[in-house]
Design a protein around this motif. Sequence first.
Motif, PDB file in Angstrom:
ATOM      1  N   GLY A   7     -20.619 -23.542 -15.822  1.00  0.00           N
ATOM      2  CA  GLY A   7     -20.545 -25.194 -16.244  1.00  0.00           C
ATOM      3  C   GLY A   7     -20.397 -25.149 -17.915  1.00  0.00           C
ATOM      4  N   GLY A   9     -19.416 -28.707 -19.032  1.00  0.00           N
ATOM      5  CA  GLY A   9     -19.124 -30.404 -19.173  1.00  0.00           C
ATOM      6  C   GLY A   9     -19.633 -30.943 -20.345  1.00  0.00           C
ATOM      7  N   ARG A  10     -20.286 -31.809 -20.129  1.00  0.00           N
ATOM      8  CA  ARG A  10     -20.931 -32.548 -21.365  1.00  0.00           C
ATOM      9  C   ARG A  10     -21.857 -31.570 -22.042  1.00  0.00           C
ATOM     10  NH1 ARG A  10     -21.397 -37.985 -22.707  1.00  0.00           N
ATOM     11  NH2 ARG A  10     -23.569 -37.859 -22.303  1.00  0.00           N
ATOM     12  N   GLY A  12     -23.101 -28.489 -21.373  1.00  0.00           N
ATOM     13  CA  GLY A  12     -22.538 -27.044 -21.589  1.00  0.00           C
ATOM     14  C   GLY A  12     -21.671 -26.860 -22.623  1.00  0.00           C
ATOM     15  N   ASP A  32     -15.720 -22.542 -15.487  1.00  0.00           N
ATOM     16  CA  ASP A  32     -15.760 -24.076 -14.898  1.00  0.00           C
ATOM     17  C   ASP A  32     -14.519 -24.407 -14.363  1.00  0.00           C
ATOM     18  OD1 ASP A  32     -17.354 -26.652 -16.401  1.00  0.00           O
ATOM     19  OD2 ASP A  32     -15.430 -27.225 -15.222  1.00  0.00           O
ATOM     20  N   PRO A  33     -14.555 -25.070 -13.346  1.00  0.00           N
ATOM     21  CA  PRO A  33     -13.367 -25.269 -12.201  1.00  0.00           C
ATOM     22  C   PRO A  33     -12.635 -26.465 -13.062  1.00  0.00           C
ATOM     23  CG  PRO A  33     -15.130 -26.148 -11.296  1.00  0.00           C
ATOM     24  CD  PRO A  33     -15.704 -25.199 -12.500  1.00  0.00           C
ATOM     25  N   GLY A  34     -12.974 -27.045 -14.027  1.00  0.00           N
ATOM     26  CA  GLY A  34     -12.522 -28.127 -14.734  1.00  0.00           C
ATOM     27  C   GLY A  34     -11.315 -27.826 -16.023  1.00  0.00           C
ATOM     28  N   TYR A  67     -26.032 -27.930  -7.698  1.00  0.00           N
ATOM     29  CA  TYR A  67     -24.973 -27.014  -7.587  1.00  0.00           C
ATOM     30  C   TYR A  67     -25.649 -25.797  -8.280  1.00  0.00           C
ATOM     31  CZ  TYR A  67     -21.819 -30.804  -6.594  1.00  0.00           C
ATOM     32  OH  TYR A  67     -21.242 -31.791  -6.022  1.00  0.00           O
ATOM     33  N   ALA A  71     -24.300 -21.929  -7.905  1.00  0.00           N
ATOM     34  CA  ALA A  71     -23.467 -21.566  -8.837  1.00  0.00           C
ATOM     35  C   ALA A  71     -23.917 -20.191  -9.427  1.00  0.00           C
ATOM     36  CB  ALA A  71     -23.500 -22.623 -10.039  1.00  0.00           C
ATOM     37  N   ALA A  89     -30.515 -27.501 -16.022  1.00  0.00           N
ATOM     38  CA  ALA A  89     -30.416 -28.343 -14.669  1.00  0.00           C
ATOM     39  C   ALA A  89     -31.532 -28.977 -14.688  1.00  0.00           C
ATOM     40  CB  ALA A  89     -30.041 -27.629 -13.465  1.00  0.00           C
ATOM     41  N   ALA A  90     -31.584 -30.342 -14.576  1.00  0.00           N
ATOM     42  CA  ALA A  90     -32.772 -31.212 -14.440  1.00  0.00           C
ATOM     43  C   ALA A  90     -33.665 -30.782 -13.334  1.00  0.00           C
ATOM     44  CB  ALA A  90     -32.547 -32.497 -14.762  1.00  0.00           C
ATOM     45  N   ASN A 113     -31.881 -33.370 -24.489  1.00  0.00           N
ATOM     46  CA  ASN A 113     -31.377 -34.718 -24.250  1.00  0.00           C
ATOM     47  C   ASN A 113     -29.965 -35.099 -24.936  1.00  0.00           C
ATOM     48  OD1 ASN A 113     -31.819 -35.049 -27.202  1.00  0.00           O
ATOM     49  ND2 ASN A 113     -33.758 -36.227 -26.869  1.00  0.00           N
TER      50      ASN A 113
HETATM   51  N1  NAP Z   1     -25.873 -34.762 -20.135  1.00  0.00           N
HETATM   52  C1  NAP Z   1     -27.058 -34.727 -20.447  1.00  0.00           C
HETATM   53  O1  NAP Z   1     -27.540 -35.546 -21.355  1.00  0.00           O
HETATM   54  C2  NAP Z   1     -28.110 -33.990 -19.998  1.00  0.00           C
HETATM   55  C3  NAP Z   1     -29.461 -33.883 -20.458  1.00  0.00           C
HETATM   56  C4  NAP Z   1     -30.357 -32.939 -19.800  1.00  0.00           C
HETATM   57  C5  NAP Z   1     -29.907 -31.939 -18.926  1.00  0.00           C
HETATM   58  N2  NAP Z   1     -28.503 -32.142 -18.224  1.00  0.00           N
HETATM   59  C6  NAP Z   1     -28.292 -31.195 -17.243  1.00  0.00           C
HETATM   60  O2  NAP Z   1     -27.101 -30.387 -17.629  1.00  0.00           O
HETATM   61  C7  NAP Z   1     -26.306 -30.244 -16.520  1.00  0.00           C
HETATM   62  C8  NAP Z   1     -24.760 -30.581 -16.656  1.00  0.00           C
HETATM   63  O3  NAP Z   1     -24.941 -31.907 -16.963  1.00  0.00           O
HETATM   64  P1  NAP Z   1     -23.522 -32.190 -17.703  1.00  0.00           P
HETATM   65  O4  NAP Z   1     -23.988 -33.977 -17.955  1.00  0.00           O
HETATM   66  O5  NAP Z   1     -22.930 -31.631 -18.414  1.00  0.00           O
HETATM   67  O6  NAP Z   1     -22.589 -32.654 -16.184  1.00  0.00           O
HETATM   68  P2  NAP Z   1     -20.767 -32.452 -16.386  1.00  0.00           P
HETATM   69  O7  NAP Z   1     -20.315 -33.062 -17.600  1.00  0.00           O
HETATM   70  O8  NAP Z   1     -20.372 -32.827 -14.965  1.00  0.00           O
HETATM   71  O9  NAP Z   1     -20.620 -30.782 -16.645  1.00  0.00           O
HETATM   72  C9  NAP Z   1     -21.005 -29.933 -15.253  1.00  0.00           C
HETATM   73  C10 NAP Z   1     -19.617 -28.915 -15.297  1.00  0.00           C
HETATM   74  O10 NAP Z   1     -19.922 -27.757 -14.284  1.00  0.00           O
HETATM   75  C11 NAP Z   1     -19.028 -27.694 -13.616  1.00  0.00           C
HETATM   76  N3  NAP Z   1     -18.952 -26.930 -12.394  1.00  0.00           N
HETATM   77  C12 NAP Z   1     -19.422 -27.718 -11.121  1.00  0.00           C
HETATM   78  N4  NAP Z   1     -19.632 -26.505 -10.138  1.00  0.00           N
HETATM   79  C13 NAP Z   1     -19.773 -25.433 -10.803  1.00  0.00           C
HETATM   80  C14 NAP Z   1     -19.711 -24.080 -10.515  1.00  0.00           C
HETATM   81  N5  NAP Z   1     -20.023 -23.676  -9.486  1.00  0.00           N
HETATM   82  N6  NAP Z   1     -19.487 -23.063 -11.373  1.00  0.00           N
HETATM   83  C15 NAP Z   1     -19.018 -23.298 -12.902  1.00  0.00           C
HETATM   84  N7  NAP Z   1     -18.927 -24.764 -13.004  1.00  0.00           N
HETATM   85  C16 NAP Z   1     -19.297 -25.543 -12.283  1.00  0.00           C
HETATM   86  C17 NAP Z   1     -18.186 -29.095 -13.343  1.00  0.00           C
HETATM   87  O11 NAP Z   1     -17.017 -29.117 -13.086  1.00  0.00           O
HETATM   88  P3  NAP Z   1     -16.291 -30.173 -12.127  1.00  0.00           P
HETATM   89  O12 NAP Z   1     -16.667 -31.665 -12.721  1.00  0.00           O
HETATM   90  O13 NAP Z   1     -14.858 -29.827 -11.757  1.00  0.00           O
HETATM   91  O14 NAP Z   1     -17.032 -30.109 -10.892  1.00  0.00           O
HETATM   92  C18 NAP Z   1     -18.360 -29.611 -14.600  1.00  0.00           C
HETATM   93  O15 NAP Z   1     -17.417 -29.248 -15.655  1.00  0.00           O
HETATM   94  C19 NAP Z   1     -27.061 -31.052 -15.336  1.00  0.00           C
HETATM   95  O16 NAP Z   1     -27.725 -30.216 -14.374  1.00  0.00           O
HETATM   96  C20 NAP Z   1     -28.021 -31.864 -15.965  1.00  0.00           C
HETATM   97  O17 NAP Z   1     -29.341 -32.143 -15.306  1.00  0.00           O
HETATM   98  C21 NAP Z   1     -27.794 -32.946 -18.837  1.00  0.00           C
END
Ligand code: NAP
Length: 264
Positions: A7, A9-10, A12, A32-34, A67, A71, A89-90, A113
């Motif tokens: 993963g 995304g934002r 990671g 990451d599939p994206g 997921y 994953a 993952a929260a 955060n």
């Molecule tokens: N953003 C925050 O501020 C924050 C704060 C605290 C904790 N978190 C935690 O961080 C985690 C990620 O959040 P995020 O905001 O970064 O989400 P995000 O931007 O949606 O990133 C998640 C990434 O994982 C990819 N993905 C999905 N399934 C997968 C798999 N099986 N193997 C590998 N990659 C995969 C997604 O690709 P697709 O989009 O193509 O599905 C996406 O690029 C969450 O669990 C969240 O609870 C985030």
Amino acid sequence: MNVLFIGYGRMGGALGDAWLKGGLVERLSIVDPGLSADAAAGRYARLQDVPTDQAFELIVLAVKPAYASSALAGLSDRQCSQATVVSVAAGVTQASLSDAVGQRCPVVRAMPNTPVLLGAGCTGLYAGAQLDAARKAVIGRLFEAVGAAYWVDEEQQLDAVTAISGSGPAYYHLFSEALAEAGVKLGLNPELARNLAAQTAFGAATLQHQAHADFIELRVAVTSPNGTTAAAIEVFESQRKLRALLEQATSAAHRRSVELSKGA
Ligand SMILES: NC(=O)c1ccc[n+]([C@@H]2O[C@H](COP(=O)([O-])OP(=O)(O)OC[C@H]3O[C@@H](n4cnc5c(N)ncnc54)[C@H](OP(=O)(O)O)[C@@H]3O)[C@@H](O)[C@H]2O)c1
């Protein structure tokens, strides 16, 4: 250090990019599939595409909570052999993540955060007893590279961390929004009111961030008796209204975090 991100995304991406830029890790492999897959650059669409004979010291799990366990399925014994899994993952418990990796490597939970994206984050970390001090120090340093990092002794304390610093940036944004709205009601144009609120939040946070800064002393220093600040503080503190509201709001966030970790 050889690191695998599952993963990117934002969250990671923010962590991985900062660690590479800061020279804390030499090499990243990313699933990451994206992202466009490029094995030579260490980017893969699926975990099954990562060479099974590669060993990682750190596996960062940064997919959406729903997921998280699936994953991790498919990690090879070799990939796990020297690894610590760090999950952001929260609400996904250490026990369920340990089950997902077949108990083959230690699992650390991290609750960062959003200011992590700017290197000004705040991360709560939980390892439990299974992690040795050397690995704990490495993980602490990685999260300190994107802000501050604090270890908690009990996994349940991560629900409190979520209620204070995880969700906390949104509380400050709401306060700034309300302060700007109040400025407009007092006759300022919206852009000026917004800028005054944002810059004041930044200045106050900078003061609070100084070594040994004391919240009460900072407040008292700008509160002259019978002055303008005193008039406003009296309203906030009347029947401890603001404090009671914050207690209610953080209890609600805490309750929701507990529910989410139970899969509700
Ligand atoms: N953003 C925050 O501020 C924050 C704060 C605290 C904790 N978190 C935690 O961080 C985690 C990620 O959040 P995020 O905001 O970064 O989400 P995000 O931007 O949606 O990133 C998640 C990434 O994982 C990819 N993905 C999905 N399934 C997968 C798999 N099986 N193997 C590998 N990659 C995969 C997604 O690709 P697709 O989009 O193509 O599905 C996406 O690029 C969450 O669990 C969240 O609870 C985030």
